[in-house]
Design a protein around this motif. Structure first.
Motif, short mmCIF file in Angstrom:
data_model
loop_
_atom_site.label_atom_id
_atom_site.label_comp_id
_atom_site.label_asym_id
_atom_site.label_seq_id
_atom_site.Cartn_x
_atom_site.Cartn_y
_atom_site.Cartn_z
N SER A 1 -4.75 -2.88 8.35
CA SER A 1 -4.27 -1.67 7.70
C SER A 1 -4.83 -1.56 6.28
N ALA A 2 -4.81 -2.65 5.53
CA ALA A 2 -5.32 -2.64 4.15
C ALA A 2 -6.81 -2.32 4.13
N ASP A 3 -7.54 -2.70 5.18
CA ASP A 3 -8.97 -2.36 5.29
C ASP A 3 -9.18 -0.85 5.31
N ARG A 4 -8.20 -0.11 5.80
CA ARG A 4 -8.32 1.35 5.90
C ARG A 4 -7.73 2.08 4.70
N ALA A 5 -7.03 1.38 3.83
CA ALA A 5 -6.37 2.03 2.69
C ALA A 5 -7.40 2.59 1.71
N THR A 6 -7.18 3.81 1.27
CA THR A 6 -8.06 4.42 0.27
C THR A 6 -7.41 4.44 -1.11
N THR A 7 -6.09 4.31 -1.13
CA THR A 7 -5.35 4.28 -2.39
C THR A 7 -4.27 3.22 -2.32
N VAL A 8 -4.20 2.40 -3.35
CA VAL A 8 -3.14 1.40 -3.47
C VAL A 8 -2.56 1.55 -4.87
N VAL A 9 -1.24 1.73 -4.94
CA VAL A 9 -0.58 1.86 -6.24
C VAL A 9 0.48 0.77 -6.35
N ALA A 10 0.33 -0.07 -7.37
CA ALA A 10 1.29 -1.15 -7.61
C ALA A 10 2.05 -0.87 -8.89
N GLN A 11 3.35 -1.02 -8.82
CA GLN A 11 4.22 -0.86 -9.99
C GLN A 11 4.92 -2.19 -10.22
N LYS B 1 4.32 0.42 2.50
CA LYS B 1 5.00 -0.05 1.30
C LYS B 1 5.28 -1.54 1.40
N ALA B 2 5.17 -2.20 0.28
CA ALA B 2 5.55 -3.61 0.18
C ALA B 2 6.31 -3.78 -1.13
N GLU B 3 7.36 -4.58 -1.08
CA GLU B 3 8.16 -4.81 -2.28
C GLU B 3 8.54 -6.28 -2.34
N TYR B 4 8.52 -6.84 -3.55
CA TYR B 4 9.07 -8.17 -3.73
C TYR B 4 9.69 -8.29 -5.11
N SER B 5 10.63 -9.21 -5.24
CA SER B 5 11.27 -9.43 -6.53
C SER B 5 11.84 -10.83 -6.60
N TYR B 6 11.99 -11.30 -7.85
CA TYR B 6 12.60 -12.59 -8.13
C TYR B 6 13.01 -12.60 -9.60
N VAL B 7 13.81 -13.57 -9.98
CA VAL B 7 14.21 -13.75 -11.38
C VAL B 7 13.40 -14.92 -11.93
N ASN B 8 12.77 -14.70 -13.10
CA ASN B 8 11.96 -15.78 -13.67
C ASN B 8 12.84 -16.73 -14.49
N THR C 1 14.11 -10.15 -14.49
CA THR C 1 13.81 -9.78 -13.11
C THR C 1 12.41 -9.20 -13.02
N VAL C 2 11.62 -9.77 -12.13
CA VAL C 2 10.27 -9.30 -11.84
C VAL C 2 10.35 -8.52 -10.53
N SER C 3 9.95 -7.25 -10.57
CA SER C 3 9.97 -6.41 -9.38
C SER C 3 8.59 -5.79 -9.18
N VAL C 4 8.08 -5.86 -7.96
CA VAL C 4 6.78 -5.30 -7.64
C VAL C 4 6.94 -4.39 -6.43
N THR C 5 6.45 -3.17 -6.54
CA THR C 5 6.42 -2.22 -5.43
C THR C 5 4.98 -1.75 -5.27
N VAL C 6 4.46 -1.85 -4.06
CA VAL C 6 3.10 -1.44 -3.77
C VAL C 6 3.14 -0.40 -2.65
N THR C 7 2.48 0.73 -2.86
CA THR C 7 2.38 1.76 -1.82
C THR C 7 0.91 1.91 -1.44
N TYR C 8 0.70 2.25 -0.18
CA TYR C 8 -0.64 2.36 0.37
C TYR C 8 -0.85 3.76 0.92
N GLY C 9 -2.01 4.35 0.60
CA GLY C 9 -2.38 5.67 1.11
C GLY C 9 -3.64 5.58 1.92
N TYR C 10 -3.79 6.52 2.89
CA TYR C 10 -4.90 6.47 3.83
C TYR C 10 -5.61 7.80 3.92
#
Length: 183
Positions: free
Chosen positions: A38-48, A162-169, A174-183
């Protein structure tokens, strides 16, 4: 380290949130293959990326990756905002070009063997927990965490959306990451 190398390395760390889950079983290995494809086909990736301290956002990074799937090149644009000790915000922006971008480099993170405490694949979505002492290996960078990391990955119509992960350092932020993928 120059910004171009840093951007290429962080393509893996941020654009990611899909993992090399190889030794966790056939079901998870198949899921990984689906994520990389799927990532091979992604044309846009936005990470926050957001770092919060006591509910106050002290750092944000928005990374936008525009991929030309025909040439496997990408434009990586970053916008970083930092809240100083005086509660002033400072924002910087940069853009670089990166070559040889693949689904595997976009996926970037890894989990293998005993890196997950638990995982579940239901309705096309993956959710798992990475123990705090395994986060550094999963993220492929030094992390000092005081909590386990939670991860979720969602698919829609055969594409990772979409992918999301988080943890407390170790600084109780709190570290939070949200990644969205567009095609």
């Amino acid at each position: 380290m120059n910004f171009k190398k840093l951007a290429a390395i962080s393509l893996c760390a941020l654009g990611a949130a899909a993992f090399g889950l190889s030794a966790c079983g056939d079901e998870v290995s198949e899921y990984l293959d689906k994520m990389v494809s799927s990532a091979d086909r992604a044309t846009t990736v936005v990470a926050q990326v957001t770092l919060t301290d006591g509910g106050v956002t002290v750092y944000t990074l928005e990374r936008r990756i525009e991929v030309d799937v025909a040439t496997r090149t990408a434009s990586v644009s970053d916008s970083k905002t930092v809240l100083s000790e005086n509660f002033e915000t400072v924002t910087t922006s940069t853009t670089v070009s990166v070559e040889n971008v693949t689904g595997k480099t976009i996926v970037g993170l890894k989990l293998s063997g005993g890196l997950t405490a638990s995982y579940e694949i239901a309705d096309g979505a993956l959710s798992c927990t990475v123990p705090k002492d395994k986060i550094t290996e999963a993220l492929s960078r030094q992390v000092s965490a005081s909590s386990d990391m939670t991860l979720s990955v969602g698919f829609e119509n055969g594409n990772m959306t979409k992918a999301e992960y988080s943890y407390v350092n170790s600084s109780s932020r709190t570290v939070s990451v949200t990644v969205t993928y567009g095609y």
